[in-house]
Design an enzyme around this catalytic site. Structure first.
Site, PDB file in Angstrom:
ATOM      1  N   LYS A  69       0.827  -1.202   0.000  1.00 19.54           N
ATOM      2  CA  LYS A  69       0.000   0.000   0.000  1.00 19.54           C
ATOM      3  C   LYS A  69       0.865   1.257   0.000  1.00 19.54           C
ATOM      4  O   LYS A  69       0.583   2.222  -0.727  1.00 19.54           O
ATOM      5  CB  LYS A  69      -0.912   0.002   1.230  1.00 19.54           C
ATOM      6  CG  LYS A  69      -1.868   1.174   1.305  1.00 19.54           C
ATOM      7  CD  LYS A  69      -2.600   1.200   2.629  1.00 19.54           C
ATOM      8  CE  LYS A  69      -3.477  -0.008   2.815  1.00 19.54           C
ATOM      9  NZ  LYS A  69      -4.210   0.022   4.106  1.00 19.54           N
ATOM     10  N   CYS A 117     -18.993   2.040   7.468  1.00 20.25           N
ATOM     11  CA  CYS A 117     -19.211   2.858   8.663  1.00 20.25           C
ATOM     12  C   CYS A 117     -20.549   2.593   9.333  1.00 20.25           C
ATOM     13  O   CYS A 117     -20.601   2.025  10.421  1.00 20.25           O
ATOM     14  CB  CYS A 117     -19.073   4.339   8.313  1.00 20.25           C
ATOM     15  SG  CYS A 117     -17.397   4.836   7.881  1.00 20.25           S
TER      16      CYS A 117
END
Length: 437
Positions: free
Chosen positions: A35, A264
């Site tokens: 990443k 979320c």
């Protein structure tokens, strides 16, 4: 200022690039070497409008750097913890291992006057526990909480120009210096008139979880009303318009459809419920269990609607699924209603061809067996019925005449209630939506 950002996932990568765009000198840290290499090359590991541009300019300016070495944060005075808090495998509670690990790794590199800023969404009481962890380790750094309120698809804007800033700081030594540091970090936004709420640690933690719980409740409420509307012949969209004029209620997020998803809202309301149970206050938020249940029921309603309107999977039904991301302008398929609908139709025996402008790679990474199309026309070609489950502009603006020419049968289920029923019916479509006659 020189700041560090611990964690380069969705929240951390956006926050680091935005802080550098505001003129700060930023070092961003993550344990994932792949990443970090991708971000160093100026390539976001996920789709987010506006991020490639500020990532590229910030890297070119030299104000933004990425590393896998925590020791590289030395010299920064403000440290943002922006790691994930996924749902625990064993329960609905938030898994705080990454938050704890981030702080433990950071502690040896903190200066005596440094500020540690929590941005991750955590159960109330976490900040107090982490502050004690700092003290136990002999650090005199100050821990504060500054929750994020990012909307996927608008995260860059929401970081650079948020609708509010919340600073949670405990009273005592370091309180005033911490507030000054936060005001300096966000000086541009504050100068632009963004409201600032200065409060204690617990309230700052609760602001995020309470906001998400309220939003989820509002969405599930109108979806529950869509069920009542269908049973009685009422129109849920006109109902939402009417009650939305009441300023105490408001019209936003009163759109009936397949429900909410993403990384979320679903996990946060479950974590909120789990934390309330730990506090012996489960009854206080028991309604969130029904909010969650209504939301999940909407997905099954859509699956059943498609099968019913299409004539049943046993007929060899071919379904074009339009959308896989949980919302438009995102490639996030975590807890995505759209992906659940696609997989549910496959499980029911239908032949599914799905298309999403951005999320097909993420969806196929998780479910390689999912059949995807190269474009929307390919998904629609030969379909017996189409279902719109992610309201990408590309789908909302479809020409029903052209769609009808591609499909075997003119049938569509609008699971987001965003199409014009009269327009589609005028072109000979059997049009179905949620809570509208």
């Amino acid at each position: 200022m020189r700041v560090s950002v611990i964690g380069c996932g969705y929240l951390g990568a956006v926050h680091a690039a935005a802080m550098a765009d505001l003129g700060h000198d930023v070092i961003a840290v993550d344990v994932d070497a792949e990443k970090i290499a991708t971000l160093r090359a100026g390539l976001p590991p996920f789709f987010e409008p506006g991020l490639p541009e500020i990532l590229s300019t910030s890297l070119a300016s030299g104000r933004l750097n990425f590393t896998t070495e925590m020791a590289d944060v030395a010299g920064a005075t403000v440290h943002f913890i922006a790691v994930g808090t996924p749902q625990s495998d064993a329960s609905g509670a938030a898994d705080l291992r990454f938050v704890d690990a981030a702080l433990d790794a950071l502690i040896p590199h903190l200066g005596p006057q440094d500020i540690v800023v929590g941005k991750s969404t955590v159960p109330v009481g976490t900040a107090e526990r982490l502050a004690e962890r700092l003290l136990t380790a002999g650090s005199t750094a100050t821990l504060v909480w500054n929750p994020e309120f990012l909307r996927e698809g608008f995260a860059v804007k929401d970081t650079l120009a948020p609708d509010r800033l919340v600073f949670g700081v405990a009273q005592g030594t370091g309180h005033d210096a911490a507030l000054r540091a936060l005001h300096e970090v966000y000086a541009t936004a504050i100068a632009g008139g963004v409201p600032v709420v200065e409060t204690d640690l617990a309230t700052a933690e609760l602001v995020k979880t309470a906001a998400n719980a309220f939003l989820a409740t509002k969405i599930s409420f109108i979806n529950a009303m869509s069920e009542i509307a269908e049973a009685t012949g009422a129109n849920v969209t006109e109902l939402a318009d009417a009650i939305g004029y009441d300023t105490r209620i408001g019209r936003r997020f009163l759109n009936a459809g397949v429900g909410f998803g993403g990384g979320c809202l679903p996990k946060d309301i479950r974590a909120f419920s789990a934390r309330a149970e730990e506090l012996g206050l489960g009854d206080s938020v028991a309604f969130l269990g029904e909010v969650d249940a209504i939301n999940l029921r909407q997905r099954q309603r859509v699956i059943e609607r498609v099968l019913t309107e299409g004539g049943g999977a046993e007929t060899g039904l071919t379904v074009a699924v339009l959308g896989l991301a949980f919302k438009p302008h995102s490639d996030d398929v975590r807890d995505s209603p759209a992906l659940d609908v696609a997989l549910g139709l496959v499980a029911a025996g239908a032949t599914v061809v799905a298309y999403d402008p951005e999320a097909m790679g993420a969806a196929q990474k998780r479910f390689p067996e999912l059949v995807v199309a190269k474009n929307v026309d390919q998904a629609l070609l030969g379909a017996d019925i189409a279902v719109l489950v992610t309201e990408w502009p590309e789908f909302v603006e479809l020409d029903p005449r052209r769609v009808g020419d591609l499909m075997t049968h003119k049938r569509i289920v609008d699971a987001r209630n965003v199409l014009n029923p009269a327009q589609w019916r005028a072109e000979g479509f059997h049009y179905s939506s949620l809570g509208r006659p």
